[in-house]
Design a protein around this motif. Structure first.
Motif, mmCIF file in Angstrom:
data_model
loop_
_atom_site.group_PDB
_atom_site.id
_atom_site.type_symbol
_atom_site.label_atom_id
_atom_site.label_comp_id
_atom_site.label_asym_id
_atom_site.label_seq_id
_atom_site.Cartn_x
_atom_site.Cartn_y
_atom_site.Cartn_z
ATOM 1 N N SER A 65 0.848 -1.193 0.000
ATOM 2 C CA SER A 65 0.000 0.000 0.000
ATOM 3 C C SER A 65 0.889 1.250 0.000
ATOM 4 C CB SER A 65 -0.899 0.008 1.239
ATOM 5 O OG SER A 65 -0.117 0.198 2.398
ATOM 6 N N PRO A 66 0.338 2.372 -0.434
ATOM 7 C CA PRO A 66 1.132 3.611 -0.423
ATOM 8 C C PRO A 66 1.674 3.956 0.960
ATOM 9 C CG PRO A 66 -0.846 3.918 -1.734
ATOM 10 C CD PRO A 66 -0.975 2.578 -1.066
ATOM 11 N N GLU A 67 0.917 3.642 2.005
ATOM 12 C CA GLU A 67 1.373 3.915 3.362
ATOM 13 C C GLU A 67 2.614 3.088 3.702
ATOM 14 O OE1 GLU A 67 -2.880 4.867 2.960
ATOM 15 O OE2 GLU A 67 -1.811 3.024 2.604
ATOM 16 N N ILE A 68 2.615 1.829 3.289
ATOM 17 C CA ILE A 68 3.768 0.951 3.532
ATOM 18 C C ILE A 68 4.964 1.420 2.712
ATOM 19 C CG2 ILE A 68 4.666 -1.399 3.321
ATOM 20 C CD1 ILE A 68 2.635 -1.104 5.561
ATOM 21 N N GLU A 69 4.729 1.777 1.438
ATOM 22 C CA GLU A 69 5.817 2.300 0.599
ATOM 23 C C GLU A 69 6.440 3.538 1.238
ATOM 24 O OE1 GLU A 69 4.483 3.127 -3.363
ATOM 25 O OE2 GLU A 69 4.386 1.017 -3.909
ATOM 26 N N SER A 70 5.602 4.432 1.712
ATOM 27 C CA SER A 70 6.077 5.665 2.324
ATOM 28 C C SER A 70 6.877 5.378 3.594
ATOM 29 C CB SER A 70 4.884 6.569 2.636
ATOM 30 O OG SER A 70 5.305 7.734 3.272
ATOM 31 N N ALA A 71 6.356 4.501 4.434
ATOM 32 C CA ALA A 71 7.055 4.166 5.683
ATOM 33 C C ALA A 71 8.392 3.495 5.395
ATOM 34 C CB ALA A 71 6.184 3.263 6.546
ATOM 35 N N ALA A 72 8.419 2.578 4.443
ATOM 36 C CA ALA A 72 9.666 1.879 4.099
ATOM 37 C C ALA A 72 10.697 2.857 3.547
ATOM 38 C CB ALA A 72 9.387 0.771 3.088
ATOM 39 N N SER A 73 10.246 3.778 2.716
ATOM 40 C CA SER A 73 11.150 4.784 2.163
ATOM 41 C C SER A 73 11.717 5.671 3.265
ATOM 42 C CB SER A 73 10.407 5.629 1.129
ATOM 43 O OG SER A 73 11.233 6.635 0.619
ATOM 44 N N PHE A 74 10.873 6.071 4.216
ATOM 45 C CA PHE A 74 11.323 6.910 5.320
ATOM 46 C C PHE A 74 12.346 6.181 6.181
ATOM 47 C CE2 PHE A 74 10.964 8.199 9.769
ATOM 48 C CZ PHE A 74 11.329 9.527 9.659
ATOM 49 N N VAL A 75 12.062 4.926 6.533
ATOM 50 C CA VAL A 75 12.974 4.155 7.377
ATOM 51 C C VAL A 75 14.314 3.960 6.675
ATOM 52 C CG1 VAL A 75 13.360 1.869 8.392
ATOM 53 C CG2 VAL A 75 11.164 3.007 8.686
ATOM 54 N N ALA A 76 14.275 3.625 5.379
ATOM 55 C CA ALA A 76 15.520 3.415 4.639
ATOM 56 C C ALA A 76 16.320 4.706 4.516
ATOM 57 C CB ALA A 76 15.210 2.850 3.253
ATOM 58 N N SER A 77 15.646 5.829 4.257
ATOM 59 C CA SER A 77 16.379 7.095 4.122
ATOM 60 C C SER A 77 16.972 7.520 5.469
ATOM 61 C CB SER A 77 15.488 8.193 3.549
ATOM 62 O OG SER A 77 14.438 8.507 4.429
ATOM 63 N N GLU A 78 16.271 7.271 6.562
ATOM 64 C CA GLU A 78 16.815 7.580 7.886
ATOM 65 C C GLU A 78 18.032 6.709 8.186
ATOM 66 O OE1 GLU A 78 16.057 9.904 10.398
ATOM 67 O OE2 GLU A 78 15.086 10.817 8.674
ATOM 68 N N ALA A 79 17.966 5.440 7.804
ATOM 69 C CA ALA A 79 19.109 4.544 8.018
ATOM 70 C C ALA A 79 20.326 5.022 7.234
ATOM 71 C CB ALA A 79 18.741 3.122 7.621
ATOM 72 N N LEU A 80 20.112 5.427 5.986
ATOM 73 C CA LEU A 80 21.226 5.932 5.178
ATOM 74 C C LEU A 80 21.780 7.226 5.773
ATOM 75 C CD1 LEU A 80 19.865 5.246 1.592
ATOM 76 C CD2 LEU A 80 21.737 4.044 2.738
ATOM 77 N N ALA A 81 20.902 8.094 6.241
ATOM 78 C CA ALA A 81 21.361 9.349 6.853
ATOM 79 C C ALA A 81 22.162 9.069 8.121
ATOM 80 C CB ALA A 81 20.169 10.248 7.158
ATOM 81 N N ASN A 82 21.711 8.102 8.909
ATOM 82 C CA ASN A 82 22.447 7.729 10.118
ATOM 83 C C ASN A 82 23.819 7.166 9.771
ATOM 84 O OD1 ASN A 82 20.374 8.560 11.755
ATOM 85 N ND2 ASN A 82 19.515 6.520 12.022
ATOM 86 N N MET A 83 23.900 6.375 8.713
ATOM 87 C CA MET A 83 25.197 5.848 8.278
ATOM 88 C C MET A 83 26.121 6.977 7.864
ATOM 89 S SD MET A 83 24.085 2.470 6.126
ATOM 90 C CE MET A 83 25.670 2.338 5.342
ATOM 91 N N ALA A 84 25.579 7.965 7.180
ATOM 92 C CA ALA A 84 26.393 9.113 6.755
ATOM 93 C C ALA A 84 26.903 9.870 7.971
ATOM 94 C CB ALA A 84 25.582 10.029 5.849
ATOM 95 N N GLY A 85 26.045 10.082 8.944
ATOM 96 C CA GLY A 85 26.453 10.794 10.151
ATOM 97 C C GLY A 85 27.493 10.029 10.941
#
Length: 64
Positions: free
Chosen positions: A34-54
């Motif tokens: 569902s769009p809600e799941i796609e959005s949540a997965a995208s948010f979690v993945a982008s936060e994980a990548l940002a945390n790795m960068a930090g």
């Protein structure tokens, strides 16, 4: 897959390129979430990548 799914994959791939460590984004799904799941997965993945960068930036500063 929906167009928004592939846009999210492209955006995550662009974030991965900026990381101080090698990272690869791969996406596969046998069903369309569902769009809600796609959005949540995208948010979690982008936060994980940002945390790795930090963390990479922090680790580099500790080596000086």
């Amino acid at each position: 897959m929906s167009e928004s799914f592939w846009i999210a994959v492209a955006a995550l791939s662009a974030l991965a390129i900026l990381l101080p460590v090698p990272a690869e984004v791969a996406a596969a799904s046998a069903w369309r979430p569902s769009p809600e799941i796609e959005s949540a997965a995208s948010f979690v993945a982008s936060e994980a990548l940002a945390n790795m960068a930090g963390l990479g930036t922090w680790a580099a500063s500790q080596m000086l």
